[in-house]
Design a protein around this motif. Structure first.
Motif, PDB file in Angstrom:
ATOM      1  N   UNK A 145      30.139  11.502   1.668  1.00  0.00           N
ATOM      2  CA  UNK A 145      29.209  10.395   1.523  1.00  0.00           C
ATOM      3  C   UNK A 145      29.094   9.626   2.837  1.00  0.00           C
ATOM      4  N   UNK A 146      27.934   9.016   3.106  1.00  0.00           N
ATOM      5  CA  UNK A 146      27.793   8.222   4.338  1.00  0.00           C
ATOM      6  C   UNK A 146      28.820   7.086   4.371  1.00  0.00           C
ATOM      7  N   UNK A 147      29.468   6.926   5.498  1.00  0.00           N
ATOM      8  CA  UNK A 147      30.548   5.939   5.599  1.00  0.00           C
ATOM      9  C   UNK A 147      30.064   4.523   5.340  1.00  0.00           C
ATOM     10  N   UNK A 148      28.825   4.222   5.750  1.00  0.00           N
ATOM     11  CA  UNK A 148      28.318   2.854   5.637  1.00  0.00           C
ATOM     12  C   UNK A 148      28.184   2.371   4.194  1.00  0.00           C
ATOM     13  N   UNK A 149      28.048   3.293   3.245  1.00  0.00           N
ATOM     14  CA  UNK A 149      27.879   2.889   1.844  1.00  0.00           C
ATOM     15  C   UNK A 149      28.799   3.670   0.905  1.00  0.00           C
ATOM     16  N   UNK A 150      29.802   4.331   1.455  1.00  0.00           N
ATOM     17  CA  UNK A 150      30.677   5.220   0.676  1.00  0.00           C
ATOM     18  C   UNK A 150      31.393   4.490  -0.460  1.00  0.00           C
ATOM     19  N   UNK A 151      32.110   3.444  -0.137  1.00  0.00           N
ATOM     20  CA  UNK A 151      32.941   2.773  -1.140  1.00  0.00           C
ATOM     21  C   UNK A 151      32.102   2.152  -2.249  1.00  0.00           C
ATOM     22  N   UNK A 152      31.001   1.502  -1.883  1.00  0.00           N
ATOM     23  CA  UNK A 152      30.193   0.838  -2.907  1.00  0.00           C
ATOM     24  C   UNK A 152      29.440   1.869  -3.748  1.00  0.00           C
ATOM     25  N   UNK A 153      29.060   3.006  -3.176  1.00  0.00           N
ATOM     26  CA  UNK A 153      28.436   4.069  -3.964  1.00  0.00           C
ATOM     27  C   UNK A 153      29.360   4.529  -5.091  1.00  0.00           C
ATOM     28  N   UNK A 154      30.612   4.724  -4.763  1.00  0.00           N
ATOM     29  CA  UNK A 154      31.584   5.188  -5.758  1.00  0.00           C
ATOM     30  C   UNK A 154      31.815   4.116  -6.817  1.00  0.00           C
ATOM     31  N   UNK A 155      32.019   2.882  -6.386  1.00  0.00           N
ATOM     32  CA  UNK A 155      32.291   1.789  -7.328  1.00  0.00           C
ATOM     33  C   UNK A 155      31.073   1.501  -8.210  1.00  0.00           C
TER      34      UNK A 155
END
Length: 340
Positions: free
Chosen positions: A145-155
């Motif tokens: 996943x793109x690093x800039x939005x990786x964490x929020x995409x998963x959450x």
């Protein structure tokens, strides 16, 4: 030899090699944002729509009584929504060379970035760029996943699945079925997130952000920013859907219309191009695992009677989505293709 096509621009007819212009645009891998970054002052011909496809035909702004308070299903949901918008914005604001690693026309990949999935067979391109992430049932590895939005995409995906399951239980009960009926049909097994980025358009009267369509899902949960532009078709007129920072828009998808035998109806909608921008929206499509070709979907037998026989033939989600992808956003109904 490529066939020249005819375009009408500022009232003047002109012949041009449309396919070559599409290829040239696509090969930049910079999308619509790339055009805006270069300072384009006129909408390129590949984006120009016939006037009758853009006509407003607007009603006065419709009041939406179906505002359902689901506060409490998740903590600090407004923060999470804003983080999702910000993460999407950061992805598109990156340098083109950074984004090129995700730019592809291969829609079988779990992470796809491009401009107009139907670029080469739509009547006219839409003024938007997109990143698509297949988040369930088999999500990409975090590093994919793109690093800039990786964490929020998963959450965000986890929270959307929770909300989607709750809504499907409510709809099952509303249809007079067991609360888990739609969930047991795997209507929330799959989740695809489509993040749209529509930059400011120099001539919004000539093009569209997204043309008229309904969704190839069981249900769509939409998060949009505060710029507006979303319209739905109501009584044959386009109605503005005012953005609400504290709400999500929920659409019934074509597949839910099909299995409910028209007891639940999908709504046709579109998005206008705007002078201001960028407009950012994130649509979460609840469906099945698209690789599961074995299960067939038809009108639910508990909803059928002699007076209300099935209106649609059985289909798999994969067949349905393949037809949708091939047809593109051409302004015609997808679900009607499966009518008996």
């Amino acid at each position: 030899m490529v066939k020249n096509e005819k375009s009408i621009r500022d009232g003047v007819e002109a012949y041009y090699d449309r396919k070559s212009e599409l290829i040239a645009f696509d090969e930049t891998k910079a999308g619509v944002k790339g055009l805006v970054d270069k300072g384009v002052t006129k909408v390129p011909r590949i984006f120009i729509h016939p006037p009758d496809k853009i006509s407003a035909n607007n009603k006065k702004q419709l009041k939406f009584p179906a505002l359902i308070d689901l506060d409490g299903i998740e903590e600090d949901s407004s923060r999470r929504k804003q983080e999702m918008i910000n993460g999407t914005h950061r992805f598109f604001e990156q340098d083109v060379e950074v984004k090129k690693q995700w730019y592809t026309r291969d829609n079988t990949r779990k992470v796809v970035h491009n401009s107009n999935f139907d670029l080469y067979h739509s009547p006219a391109a839409n003024w938007r760029d997109t990143i698509y992430c297949l988040m369930a049932p088999n999500p990409p590895k975090p590093q994919e996943l793109p690093e800039t939005c990786r964490d929020i995409l998963i959450e965000y995906s986890e929270q959307i699945m929770t909300l989607g399951c709750k809504l499907l239980r409510l709809l099952s009960e509303g249809l007079g079925l067991n609360p888990n009926h739609l969930l047991d049909m795997n209507c929330a097994e799959g989740l695809g997130l489509i993040c749209h980025y529509s930059p400011a358009c120099p001539q919004p009267e000539l093009t569209m952000g997204i043309t008229r369509h309904s969704d190839n899902s069981f249900m769509t949960i939409l998060l949009q920013d505060d710029l507006g532009g979303l319209q739905l078709l109501h009584d044959d007129q386009w109605v503005d859907v005012p953005p609400n920072p504290n709400a999500l828009v929920v659409n019934i998808g074509d597949l839910l219309q099909l299995i409910s035998n028209d007891k639940l109806k999908s709504v046709e909608h579109r998005v206008l191009a705007r002078k201001v921008g960028p407009r950012i929206s994130i649509a979460s499509f609840l469906s099945t695992g698209l690789q599961d070709t074995g299960r067939m979907y038809a009108p639910i037998k508990e909803l059928l009677t002699e007076e209300t026989p099935p209106k649609y033939r059985a289909t798999s989600v994969k067949e349905y989505c393949q037809f949708f992808q091939a047809k593109g956003l051409d302004g015609t109904s997808t679900v009607s293709h499966f009518k008996l």
